[in-house]
Design a protein around this motif. Structure first.
Motif, PDB file in Angstrom:
ATOM      1  N   ALA A 159       0.834  -1.202   0.000  1.00  0.00           N
ATOM      2  CA  ALA A 159       0.000   0.000   0.000  1.00  0.00           C
ATOM      3  C   ALA A 159       0.869   1.254   0.000  1.00  0.00           C
ATOM      4  CB  ALA A 159      -0.920  -0.007   1.221  1.00  0.00           C
ATOM      5  N   TYR A 160       1.996   1.215   0.725  1.00  0.00           N
ATOM      6  CA  TYR A 160       2.923   2.345   0.761  1.00  0.00           C
ATOM      7  C   TYR A 160       3.487   2.625  -0.635  1.00  0.00           C
ATOM      8  CZ  TYR A 160       7.137   5.036   1.919  1.00  0.00           C
ATOM      9  OH  TYR A 160       8.113   6.004   1.962  1.00  0.00           O
ATOM     10  N   VAL A 161       3.938   1.572  -1.297  1.00  0.00           N
ATOM     11  CA  VAL A 161       4.526   1.734  -2.632  1.00  0.00           C
ATOM     12  C   VAL A 161       3.489   2.297  -3.605  1.00  0.00           C
ATOM     13  CG1 VAL A 161       5.501   0.489  -4.600  1.00  0.00           C
ATOM     14  CG2 VAL A 161       6.246  -0.070  -2.276  1.00  0.00           C
ATOM     15  N   LYS A 162       2.271   1.790  -3.524  1.00  0.00           N
ATOM     16  CA  LYS A 162       1.215   2.274  -4.412  1.00  0.00           C
ATOM     17  C   LYS A 162       0.894   3.742  -4.134  1.00  0.00           C
ATOM     18  CE  LYS A 162      -3.545   1.344  -5.864  1.00  0.00           C
ATOM     19  NZ  LYS A 162      -4.733   0.457  -5.687  1.00  0.00           N
ATOM     20  N   SER A 163       0.810   4.098  -2.859  1.00  0.00           N
ATOM     21  CA  SER A 163       0.497   5.482  -2.498  1.00  0.00           C
ATOM     22  C   SER A 163       1.607   6.433  -2.915  1.00  0.00           C
ATOM     23  CB  SER A 163       0.238   5.592  -0.989  1.00  0.00           C
ATOM     24  OG  SER A 163      -0.959   4.947  -0.636  1.00  0.00           O
ATOM     25  N   VAL A 219      13.566  11.794   0.971  1.00  0.00           N
ATOM     26  CA  VAL A 219      12.716  10.628   1.222  1.00  0.00           C
ATOM     27  C   VAL A 219      11.506  10.606   0.299  1.00  0.00           C
ATOM     28  CG1 VAL A 219      11.177  11.595   2.989  1.00  0.00           C
ATOM     29  CG2 VAL A 219      11.816   9.179   3.093  1.00  0.00           C
ATOM     30  N   THR A 220      11.083  11.770  -0.188  1.00  0.00           N
ATOM     31  CA  THR A 220       9.955  11.818  -1.121  1.00  0.00           C
ATOM     32  C   THR A 220      10.402  11.843  -2.581  1.00  0.00           C
ATOM     33  OG1 THR A 220       9.887  14.247  -0.938  1.00  0.00           O
ATOM     34  CG2 THR A 220       8.425  12.976   0.509  1.00  0.00           C
ATOM     35  N   GLY A 221      11.702  12.015  -2.811  1.00  0.00           N
ATOM     36  CA  GLY A 221      12.204  12.061  -4.174  1.00  0.00           C
ATOM     37  C   GLY A 221      11.792  13.307  -4.921  1.00  0.00           C
ATOM     38  N   MET A 222      11.574  14.405  -4.184  1.00  0.00           N
ATOM     39  CA  MET A 222      11.138  15.644  -4.806  1.00  0.00           C
ATOM     40  C   MET A 222      12.325  16.561  -5.069  1.00  0.00           C
ATOM     41  SD  MET A 222       7.936  15.063  -4.994  1.00  0.00           S
ATOM     42  CE  MET A 222       7.289  16.664  -5.486  1.00  0.00           C
ATOM     43  N   LEU A 275       1.278   7.073  -6.583  1.00  0.00           N
ATOM     44  CA  LEU A 275       0.190   8.010  -6.865  1.00  0.00           C
ATOM     45  C   LEU A 275       0.573   9.428  -6.455  1.00  0.00           C
ATOM     46  CD1 LEU A 275      -2.856   5.837  -5.705  1.00  0.00           C
ATOM     47  CD2 LEU A 275      -2.231   6.440  -8.052  1.00  0.00           C
ATOM     48  N   PHE A 276       1.290   9.543  -5.321  1.00  0.00           N
ATOM     49  CA  PHE A 276       1.740  10.854  -4.860  1.00  0.00           C
ATOM     50  C   PHE A 276       2.653  11.513  -5.891  1.00  0.00           C
ATOM     51  CE2 PHE A 276       5.585  12.715  -2.811  1.00  0.00           C
ATOM     52  CZ  PHE A 276       5.058  13.975  -2.516  1.00  0.00           C
ATOM     53  N   LYS A 277       3.498  10.708  -6.543  1.00  0.00           N
ATOM     54  CA  LYS A 277       4.422  11.247  -7.541  1.00  0.00           C
ATOM     55  C   LYS A 277       3.698  11.783  -8.777  1.00  0.00           C
ATOM     56  CE  LYS A 277       8.269  10.365  -5.375  1.00  0.00           C
ATOM     57  NZ  LYS A 277       9.181   9.331  -5.874  1.00  0.00           N
ATOM     58  N   THR A 278       2.443  11.380  -8.981  1.00  0.00           N
ATOM     59  CA  THR A 278       1.690  11.891 -10.124  1.00  0.00           C
ATOM     60  C   THR A 278       1.029  13.232  -9.823  1.00  0.00           C
ATOM     61  OG1 THR A 278      -0.391  10.774  -9.515  1.00  0.00           O
ATOM     62  CG2 THR A 278       1.196   9.528 -10.838  1.00  0.00           C
ATOM     63  N   GLU A 279       1.065  13.669  -8.560  1.00  0.00           N
ATOM     64  CA  GLU A 279       0.450  14.938  -8.191  1.00  0.00           C
ATOM     65  C   GLU A 279       1.278  16.104  -8.769  1.00  0.00           C
ATOM     66  OE1 GLU A 279      -2.359  15.558  -6.566  1.00  0.00           O
ATOM     67  OE2 GLU A 279      -2.823  13.434  -6.314  1.00  0.00           O
ATOM     68  N   ALA A 337      -0.363  16.998  -0.612  1.00  0.00           N
ATOM     69  CA  ALA A 337      -0.346  15.973  -1.660  1.00  0.00           C
ATOM     70  C   ALA A 337      -0.100  14.591  -1.066  1.00  0.00           C
ATOM     71  CB  ALA A 337       0.727  16.304  -2.697  1.00  0.00           C
ATOM     72  N   MET A 338       0.733  14.501  -0.042  1.00  0.00           N
ATOM     73  CA  MET A 338       0.981  13.224   0.614  1.00  0.00           C
ATOM     74  C   MET A 338      -0.256  12.750   1.377  1.00  0.00           C
ATOM     75  SD  MET A 338       4.873  13.775   2.067  1.00  0.00           S
ATOM     76  CE  MET A 338       4.927  12.143   2.802  1.00  0.00           C
ATOM     77  N   ALA A 339      -0.883  13.661   2.119  1.00  0.00           N
ATOM     78  CA  ALA A 339      -2.069  13.300   2.910  1.00  0.00           C
ATOM     79  C   ALA A 339      -3.190  12.772   2.023  1.00  0.00           C
ATOM     80  CB  ALA A 339      -2.542  14.518   3.703  1.00  0.00           C
ATOM     81  N   LYS A 340      -3.275  13.262   0.827  1.00  0.00           N
ATOM     82  CA  LYS A 340      -4.303  12.825  -0.126  1.00  0.00           C
ATOM     83  C   LYS A 340      -4.212  11.337  -0.393  1.00  0.00           C
ATOM     84  CE  LYS A 340      -5.969  13.877  -4.810  1.00  0.00           C
ATOM     85  NZ  LYS A 340      -5.765  14.738  -6.001  1.00  0.00           N
TER      86      LYS A 340
END
Length: 278
Positions: A73-77, A189-192, A80-84, A121-124
């Motif tokens: 679930a973490y990997v999937k989230s 850690v978020t790769g941003m 999805l977060f990276k698409t924001e 974006a992460m909380a979403k």
């Protein structure tokens, strides 16, 4: 004598009803339908009075299954977060103004620039972040932990000395380093990455942005300072900064005035030298 004839109707006898089987009532976990899960097995074992060792193994199996599901679930989230469409602006100017009023230096994102953009974006997608701060051996260590709502977490750890540049007191030195490390651990850690305020996200400083505006329209990518030259010169630049002869902003402005842009990683390396002897 009058005879009354009665119609006789033949009725086929219905077959005898089979005797009903005695009802059997299922109770507890044995009545569970559907796929067998570790939870189901655990309930059955408890009902049957299984020995503690067997129940312990079932508990371990259950925990491993939950951990695997949480990681998936973490990997999937995170995907999805990276698409924001998250844009982290660099609103902090580091440098100086010339007599003509022109700014010479570069910009970087403050901690609030990063958290304000990344947090919602992460909380979403069920993700949150937090920091752990440790001190010892003259270093400040910051751990940035990203956690999914199902419990899986991952972290990035960075350390650095107190920032005693300028006229900071001891508390300000500590706070400066903590803020610096919080910013970069969260980005890592978020790769941003961050984008400049007015450079179309190409990662250049003030000097480089005007050069890009004058470039031909077909030039899709800016020309960056070669890493081999950077590695060859960084020793002398580092000495110039640590000795106090020049600031990181002055070094960056000088290099970029030659026509090549420094990458974000190169500028961060130059900026870090100002904190080595703090």
């Amino acid at each position: 004598m009058t005879t009354v004839a009665e119609d006789v109707i033949d009725v086929q006898a219905a077959p005898p009803r089979a005797a009903a089987l005695p009802a059997q009532r299922q109770t507890g976990a044995l009545a569970t339908t559907g796929p067998v899960t570790p939870d189901t097995l655990l309930l059955i074992a408890v009902e049957k009075g299984a020995d503690p060792e067997y129940i312990g193994k079932l508990l371990d199996l259950r925990e491993r299954g939950m951990a695997m599901a949480a990681r998936q679930a973490y990997v999937k989230s995170m995907a999805l977060f990276k698409t924001e469409p998250v844009t982290i602006r660099r609103s902090k100017e580091v440098g100086y103004k010339t007599r003509e009023g022109d700014f010479v230096g570069y910009t970087h994102a403050e901690l609030s620039d990063v958290t304000d953009a990344v947090g919602p974006a992460m909380a979403k997608h069920g993700l949150s972040f937090a920091w752990n701060i440790l001190q010892g051996n003259g270093l400040i260590t910051v751990e940035c932990v990203v956690t999914h709502e199902l419990g899986h977490s991952e972290k990035v750890v960075m350390s650095g000395p107190p920032d005693n540049s300028g006229k900071k007191n001891v508390i300000q030195q500590t706070a400066s380093t903590i803020t610096y490390l919080q910013r970069y651990t969260l980005l890592a850690v978020t790769g941003m990455s961050t984008k400049g305020m007015d450079d179309d996200g190409d990662g250049g400083a003030a000097e480089g942005s005007s050069q890009r505006q004058a470039a031909p329209q077909h030039s899709a990518e800016p020309e960056f300072y070669p890493q081999e030259r950077f590695d060859a010169n960084k020793g002398a630049w580092r000495e110039t900064i640590t000795s106090g002869k020049k600031t990181p902003a002055q070094i960056i402005a000088t290099v970029q005035s030659k026509g090549a842009l420094l990458t974000d990683a190169q500028k961060n390396t130059i900026d870090s030298w100002a904190h080595e002897n703090d």
